[in-house]
Enzyme design. Structure first.
Site, short mmCIF file in Angstrom:
data_model
loop_
_atom_site.label_atom_id
_atom_site.label_comp_id
_atom_site.label_asym_id
_atom_site.label_seq_id
_atom_site.Cartn_x
_atom_site.Cartn_y
_atom_site.Cartn_z
N SER A 147 0.86 -1.19 0.00
CA SER A 147 0.00 0.00 0.00
C SER A 147 0.89 1.23 0.00
O SER A 147 2.03 1.18 0.50
CB SER A 147 -0.87 0.00 1.26
OG SER A 147 -1.46 1.27 1.46
N TYR A 160 -0.45 -0.76 10.30
CA TYR A 160 -0.67 -1.11 8.89
C TYR A 160 0.49 -0.61 8.03
O TYR A 160 1.06 -1.36 7.24
CB TYR A 160 -2.00 -0.49 8.44
CG TYR A 160 -2.37 -0.73 7.00
CD1 TYR A 160 -2.63 -2.00 6.52
CD2 TYR A 160 -2.50 0.35 6.11
CE1 TYR A 160 -3.00 -2.21 5.20
CE2 TYR A 160 -2.87 0.15 4.79
CZ TYR A 160 -3.13 -1.12 4.33
OH TYR A 160 -3.50 -1.33 3.03
N1 LIG Z 1 -8.85 -0.91 -1.27
C1 LIG Z 1 -7.85 -0.05 -1.16
O1 LIG Z 1 -8.04 1.17 -1.31
C2 LIG Z 1 -6.45 -0.53 -0.87
C3 LIG Z 1 -5.42 0.41 -0.85
C4 LIG Z 1 -4.12 -0.02 -0.57
C5 LIG Z 1 -3.87 -1.36 -0.35
N2 LIG Z 1 -4.89 -2.26 -0.36
C6 LIG Z 1 -4.56 -3.66 -0.08
O2 LIG Z 1 -5.22 -4.52 -0.98
C7 LIG Z 1 -5.49 -5.78 -0.35
C8 LIG Z 1 -6.96 -6.15 -0.43
O3 LIG Z 1 -7.72 -5.04 -0.21
P1 LIG Z 1 -9.22 -4.95 -0.72
O4 LIG Z 1 -9.57 -3.51 -0.63
O5 LIG Z 1 -9.38 -5.69 -2.01
O6 LIG Z 1 -9.95 -5.69 0.49
P2 LIG Z 1 -11.36 -6.40 0.63
O7 LIG Z 1 -11.76 -6.18 2.03
O8 LIG Z 1 -12.30 -5.97 -0.46
O9 LIG Z 1 -11.01 -7.92 0.40
C9 LIG Z 1 -10.21 -8.57 1.30
C10 LIG Z 1 -10.52 -10.06 1.25
O10 LIG Z 1 -9.62 -10.70 2.13
C11 LIG Z 1 -10.32 -11.67 2.88
N3 LIG Z 1 -9.62 -11.90 4.15
C12 LIG Z 1 -9.54 -11.07 5.21
N4 LIG Z 1 -8.81 -11.65 6.20
C13 LIG Z 1 -8.42 -12.87 5.73
C14 LIG Z 1 -7.64 -13.92 6.27
N5 LIG Z 1 -7.14 -13.86 7.51
N6 LIG Z 1 -7.42 -15.03 5.51
C15 LIG Z 1 -7.94 -15.11 4.26
N7 LIG Z 1 -8.71 -14.15 3.70
C16 LIG Z 1 -8.93 -13.03 4.42
C17 LIG Z 1 -11.71 -11.10 3.07
O11 LIG Z 1 -12.66 -12.13 3.33
C18 LIG Z 1 -11.94 -10.41 1.72
O12 LIG Z 1 -12.56 -11.25 0.77
C19 LIG Z 1 -4.97 -5.64 1.08
O13 LIG Z 1 -3.66 -6.15 1.19
C20 LIG Z 1 -4.98 -4.13 1.29
O14 LIG Z 1 -4.07 -3.73 2.30
C21 LIG Z 1 -6.17 -1.88 -0.61
#
Ligand SMILES: NC(=O)c1ccc[n+]([C@@H]2O[C@H](COP(=O)([O-])OP(=O)(O)OC[C@H]3O[C@@H](n4cnc5c(N)ncnc54)[C@H](O)[C@@H]3O)[C@@H](O)[C@H]2O)c1
Length: 267
Positions: A147, A160
């Site tokens: 991120s 984080y």
């Molecule tokens: N959305 C954003 O703006 C953003 C920005 C920067 C980084 N990220 C990173 O992208 C990644 C995913 O983000 P997203 O926004 O797609 O999230 P999201 O919440 O839409 O999806 C996350 C998924 O991970 C699953 N999950 C959570 N804990 C888990 C575990 N212990 N074991 C297995 N599965 C698990 C959840 O069930 C969910 O389906 C993360 O690493 C996050 O830090 C997202």
């Protein structure tokens, strides 16, 4: 359409958001994808939705808790049994609880520990289990989702940011230590991406403020990260390893005061 023909891919956290979008693009490019998620029903539903028509059988949904080493081992074994090996591992799950992960003085220490396991230790565990399969096959690609929070300080989410920074450096260590075995390791660093998680965690005015601070007048879609993951999974990126690809609408490319100066120009 054929950028990932017959690549065997494991992606964690792919029942929703960015992971789901990436899995759909990978299948469309010819890969076979294990969609692994704590939400077993969601993983199965994502696989079923993605594998219509010509893509039948190319995605399989499985349960995993990336915080549990035994569960990750079952996931890796399942991928090998299902596909006959692993070419690409996407360590995509991550996050922290923004209500507990505050500034240093007010942060819940238990949340610090949890964030380190969810983001960093989980990446170590899954990579250690997948690497022997990649090495014996002559190579592979590990893609870690980090991120922009791991690139600079912020007022909140201390755990984080620190955990994602650890994964950025870990990415370089894996690249260094296994490059001679043909294994590449890169990271994608999203800025704000419009996922259900973002919509649930941030009020609309905060999302608008992030957009104001981007160079582009946009908030990213999950596919914006998914396409970068397709590239890093494919042989198109065969000369790239140890890098963090930042996809943030230009948030971190510009001076922190650029948005204020733009507003001055508009006056
Ligand atoms: N959305 C954003 O703006 C953003 C920005 C920067 C980084 N990220 C990173 O992208 C990644 C995913 O983000 P997203 O926004 O797609 O999230 P999201 O919440 O839409 O999806 C996350 C998924 O991970 C699953 N999950 C959570 N804990 C888990 C575990 N212990 N074991 C297995 N599965 C698990 C959840 O069930 C969910 O389906 C993360 O690493 C996050 O830090 C997202």
């Amino acid at each position: 359409m054929n950028r990932l023909v017959d690549k065997k891919i494991v992606i964690t956290g792919a029942a929703s958001g960015i992971g789901r979008a990436a899995a759909a693009l990978m299948v469309a490019e010819g890969a076979r994808v294990l969609i692994a998620d704590r939400d077993e029903g969601g993983a199965a539903a994502a696989a079923a939705q993605i594998t219509g028509g010509e893509s039948a059988g190319r995605a399989v949904g499985v349960a995993v808790d990336v915080m549990d080493e035994g569960s990750v081992a079952v996931m890796i074994d399942r991928a090998v049994a299902e596909f006959g090996g692993i070419d690409v591992l996407c360590n995509h799950v991550g996050g922290s609880n923004p209500k507990k992960d505050l500034d240093l003085l007010r942060m819940d220490l238990a949340e610090w520990d949890r964030a380190m396991v969810l983001n960093a230790r989980s990446t170590v565990v899954a990579s250690r289990l997948a690497l022997p399969h990649m090495i014996s096959a002559g190579g592979g690609s590990i893609i870690n989702t980090v991120s922009v929070a791991g690139l600079a300080g912020d007022t909140l989410q201390c755990a984080y940011g620190a955990a994602k920074a650890a994964v950025i450096r870990l990415t370089q260590y894996i690249a260094t230590q296994y490059g001679r075995s043909g294994v590449r390791c890169n990271a994608v660093a999203p800025g704000a991406i419009m996922t259900p998680a973002l919509r649930d965690n941030l009020p609309a005015d905060v999302i608008a403020d992030i957009q104001r601070h981007n160079a582009l007048d946009l908030i990213g879609d999950p596919e914006d990260i998914g396409w970068a993951m397709v590239y890093l999974a494919s042989d198109e990126s065969r000369y790239m390893t140890g890098q963090t690809l930042v996809l943030d609408g230009g948030l971190t490319a510009q001076s922190p005061i650029a948005a204020s100066r733009r507003a001055l120009l508009d006056e």
